[in-house]
Scaffold this motif. Structure first.
Motif, PDB file in Angstrom:
ATOM      1  N   LYS A 133       0.820  -1.214   0.000  1.00 28.84           N
ATOM      2  CA  LYS A 133       0.000   0.000   0.000  1.00 28.84           C
ATOM      3  C   LYS A 133       0.854   1.264   0.000  1.00 28.84           C
ATOM      4  N   PHE A 134       1.942   1.253   0.769  1.00 25.12           N
ATOM      5  CA  PHE A 134       2.745   2.462   0.926  1.00 25.12           C
ATOM      6  C   PHE A 134       3.905   2.547  -0.067  1.00 25.12           C
ATOM      7  N   SER A 135       4.140   1.510  -0.848  1.00 28.66           N
ATOM      8  CA  SER A 135       5.255   1.522  -1.794  1.00 28.66           C
ATOM      9  C   SER A 135       5.125   2.693  -2.763  1.00 28.66           C
ATOM     10  N   GLY A 136       6.188   3.464  -2.900  1.00 27.49           N
ATOM     11  CA  GLY A 136       6.205   4.617  -3.782  1.00 27.49           C
ATOM     12  C   GLY A 136       5.605   5.870  -3.168  1.00 27.49           C
ATOM     13  N   LYS A 137       5.060   5.769  -1.961  1.00 27.91           N
ATOM     14  CA  LYS A 137       4.415   6.924  -1.315  1.00 27.91           C
ATOM     15  C   LYS A 137       5.426   7.665  -0.437  1.00 27.91           C
ATOM     16  N   ARG A 138       5.086   8.907  -0.106  1.00 28.16           N
ATOM     17  CA  ARG A 138       5.914   9.724   0.788  1.00 28.16           C
ATOM     18  C   ARG A 138       5.309   9.704   2.189  1.00 28.16           C
ATOM     19  N   ILE A 139       6.171   9.556   3.176  1.00 27.91           N
ATOM     20  CA  ILE A 139       5.747   9.573   4.573  1.00 27.91           C
ATOM     21  C   ILE A 139       6.658  10.533   5.332  1.00 27.91           C
ATOM     22  N   VAL A 140       6.066  11.476   6.045  1.00 30.15           N
ATOM     23  CA  VAL A 140       6.836  12.442   6.839  1.00 30.15           C
ATOM     24  C   VAL A 140       6.797  12.014   8.301  1.00 30.15           C
ATOM     25  N   ILE A 141       7.966  11.918   8.903  1.00 31.26           N
ATOM     26  CA  ILE A 141       8.071  11.523  10.310  1.00 31.26           C
ATOM     27  C   ILE A 141       8.698  12.663  11.087  1.00 31.26           C
ATOM     28  N   LYS A 142       7.963  13.165  12.098  1.00 26.88           N
ATOM     29  CA  LYS A 142       8.558  14.136  13.017  1.00 26.88           C
ATOM     30  C   LYS A 142       9.217  13.366  14.146  1.00 26.88           C
ATOM     31  N   TYR A 143      10.512  13.547  14.281  1.00 25.44           N
ATOM     32  CA  TYR A 143      11.344  12.795  15.212  1.00 25.44           C
ATOM     33  C   TYR A 143      11.704  13.693  16.386  1.00 25.44           C
ATOM     34  N   GLY A 144      11.287  13.291  17.589  1.00 20.72           N
ATOM     35  CA  GLY A 144      11.593  14.098  18.758  1.00 20.72           C
ATOM     36  C   GLY A 144      11.354  13.324  20.029  1.00 20.72           C
ATOM     37  N   GLY A 145      11.470  14.020  21.158  1.00 24.21           N
ATOM     38  CA  GLY A 145      11.212  13.417  22.444  1.00 24.21           C
ATOM     39  C   GLY A 145      12.305  12.449  22.882  1.00 24.21           C
ATOM     40  N   HIS A 146      11.916  11.495  23.732  1.00 24.11           N
ATOM     41  CA  HIS A 146      12.858  10.552  24.331  1.00 24.11           C
ATOM     42  C   HIS A 146      13.542   9.681  23.275  1.00 24.11           C
ATOM     43  N   ALA A 147      12.882   9.484  22.152  1.00 25.45           N
ATOM     44  CA  ALA A 147      13.458   8.655  21.080  1.00 25.45           C
ATOM     45  C   ALA A 147      14.765   9.236  20.554  1.00 25.45           C
ATOM     46  N   MET A 148      14.987  10.542  20.775  1.00 27.68           N
ATOM     47  CA  MET A 148      16.204  11.188  20.291  1.00 27.68           C
ATOM     48  C   MET A 148      17.326  11.163  21.315  1.00 27.68           C
ATOM     49  N   SER A 149      17.046  10.729  22.546  1.00 23.38           N
ATOM     50  CA  SER A 149      18.070  10.781  23.592  1.00 23.38           C
ATOM     51  C   SER A 149      18.526   9.402  24.072  1.00 23.38           C
ATOM     52  N   ASP A 150      17.704   8.392  23.864  1.00 25.49           N
ATOM     53  CA  ASP A 150      18.048   7.026  24.266  1.00 25.49           C
ATOM     54  C   ASP A 150      18.792   6.338  23.125  1.00 25.49           C
ATOM     55  N   GLU A 151      19.992   5.833  23.399  1.00 24.06           N
ATOM     56  CA  GLU A 151      20.843   5.296  22.327  1.00 24.06           C
ATOM     57  C   GLU A 151      20.201   4.109  21.615  1.00 24.06           C
ATOM     58  N   LYS A 152      19.578   3.207  22.364  1.00 29.78           N
ATOM     59  CA  LYS A 152      18.939   2.053  21.749  1.00 29.78           C
ATOM     60  C   LYS A 152      17.800   2.484  20.829  1.00 29.78           C
ATOM     61  N   LEU A 153      17.014   3.462  21.266  1.00 32.49           N
ATOM     62  CA  LEU A 153      15.909   3.964  20.447  1.00 32.49           C
ATOM     63  C   LEU A 153      16.416   4.712  19.226  1.00 32.49           C
ATOM     64  N   LYS A 154      17.520   5.426  19.366  1.00 32.23           N
ATOM     65  CA  LYS A 154      18.094   6.136  18.215  1.00 32.23           C
ATOM     66  C   LYS A 154      18.500   5.163  17.121  1.00 32.23           C
ATOM     67  N   GLN A 155      19.119   4.053  17.526  1.00 32.05           N
ATOM     68  CA  GLN A 155      19.545   3.062  16.545  1.00 32.05           C
ATOM     69  C   GLN A 155      18.344   2.364  15.910  1.00 32.05           C
ATOM     70  N   ALA A 156      17.315   2.086  16.714  1.00 32.83           N
ATOM     71  CA  ALA A 156      16.108   1.452  16.181  1.00 32.83           C
ATOM     72  C   ALA A 156      15.419   2.372  15.172  1.00 32.83           C
ATOM     73  N   PHE A 157      15.360   3.667  15.476  1.00 30.88           N
ATOM     74  CA  PHE A 157      14.745   4.634  14.552  1.00 30.88           C
ATOM     75  C   PHE A 157      15.509   4.677  13.232  1.00 30.88           C
ATOM     76  N   ALA A 158      16.832   4.718  13.317  1.00 32.84           N
ATOM     77  CA  ALA A 158      17.646   4.742  12.097  1.00 32.84           C
ATOM     78  C   ALA A 158      17.403   3.497  11.249  1.00 32.84           C
ATOM     79  N   SER A 159      17.268   2.355  11.893  1.00 36.86           N
ATOM     80  CA  SER A 159      16.984   1.109  11.168  1.00 36.86           C
ATOM     81  C   SER A 159      15.612   1.178  10.504  1.00 36.86           C
ATOM     82  N   ASP A 160      14.627   1.704  11.224  1.00 34.39           N
ATOM     83  CA  ASP A 160      13.272   1.819  10.673  1.00 34.39           C
ATOM     84  C   ASP A 160      13.258   2.664   9.414  1.00 34.39           C
ATOM     85  N   ILE A 161      13.916   3.827   9.479  1.00 32.40           N
ATOM     86  CA  ILE A 161      13.913   4.760   8.345  1.00 32.40           C
ATOM     87  C   ILE A 161      14.624   4.136   7.144  1.00 32.40           C
TER      88      ILE A 161
END
Length: 294
Positions: A18-46
């Motif tokens: 469904k989402f193939s070829g589509k654009r998705i905007v993600i606002k990245y903030g909060g605790h996800a930007m300060s916890d190292e494990k979450l930062k790496q998980a976010f980078a993998s997701d993107i």
């Protein structure tokens, strides 16, 4: 967990298609930007989103990081109705931290996962044109007396998005990572709320989805239970009834603003959950609150 992998992949398949070829905007903030494990998980997701044919665009905040630098410089942060008062000295710090340290760290994390991220501020390619924001405050006196206008300094609001640089990067296989700093008509620099920037960019590029990462699960009802999906009009009523209140109001308003401007659906999700973006997009139940109109 291994036994569940085939089921997870099968559940994700229709969403990937469904989402193939589509654009998705993600606002990245909060605790996800300060916890190292979450930062790496976010980078993998993107990185994964890009590899399976989706075009993610990341817009990030950085309030705590700005405060750390201001504290080190002996400058006490000031806020006016939730907006950071931004004088010339503070603006220099904001631009240095957002466009430099924070932006480049996010880019480096994505690239370390074999993504191809490129860091931008709103000043690059005239991506974000801005104008000064005025804050109006009722003075509590006679009804016919106009509200007081408070000057928040170099705090801006988006006046125009020029998305050509986003299209160019995405078409060449890159992932834009955008710091919410915009340029005025005379070249001055403005500090802009990252949620507002993400909402306006999502609308300007015709994004299929806007995802706002926060430190809460999403919208809660009067029993403090998560509302998994909510129609535009119902969200407005929850604000009017003061079920949605405080700091959640501007986030919900950003989610609804994107809908009004043509974005298919918006999400508010808890970025403290590992792989939150994938869980929200590719599972039937999701993990946060989805906003829709039709």
């Amino acid at each position: 967990m291994k036994d569940n992998i085939p089921k997870i992949l099968i559940e994700a398949l229709p969403y990937i298609k469904k989402f193939s070829g589509k654009r998705i905007v993600i606002k990245y903030g909060g605790h996800a930007m300060s916890d190292e494990k979450l930062k790496q998980a976010f980078a993998s997701d993107i990185t994964l989103l890009k590899y399976i044919g989706i075009n993610p665009v990341v817009v990030h905040g950085g309030g705590p990081q700005i405060n750390q630098v201001l504290d080190a410089m002996g400058i006490t942060p000031k806020f006016i109705r939730g907006m950071r008062y931004t004088d010339d000295q503070t603006m220099d710090v904001v631009e240095m931290v957002l466009g430099g340290k924070v932006n480049k760290e996010i880019v480096a994390n994505i690239n370390a996962k074999e993504g191809r991220a490129v860091g931008l501020t709103g000043k690059d390619g005239s991506l974000i044109l801005a104008e000064k924001m005025k804050i109006y405050q009722d003075n509590g006196n006679a009804k016919d007396e106009p509200p007081e206008i408070i000057d928040p300094g170099m705090v801006g609001k988006v006046s125009q998005i020029n998305p050509e640089i986003i299209y160019t990067l995405a078409d060449q296989g890159f992932i834009p990572v955008i710091a919410p700093v915009g340029a005025g008509k005379n070249g001055e620099t403005y500090n802009i709320n990252a949620d507002l920037v993400a909402s306006d960019i999502a609308a300007a590029i015709g994004a299929e989805r806007l995802i706002l990462l926060t430190d809460v699960d999403g919208v809660l009802d009067h029993d403090n239970k998560l509302v998994s999906s909510i129609r535009f009009e119902s969200a407005e009523k929850m604000i009017a009834d003061k079920i949605i209140q405080g700091g959640m109001i501007p986030k919900v308003e950003c989610a609804m603003h994107a809908l009004k401007k043509g974005v298919s659906k918006s999400h508010i999700i808890n970025g403290r959950i590992e792989h939150a973006v994938l869980l929200e997009l590719f599972t039937d139940s999701g993990i946060g609150t989805l906003f829709y109109q039709n």
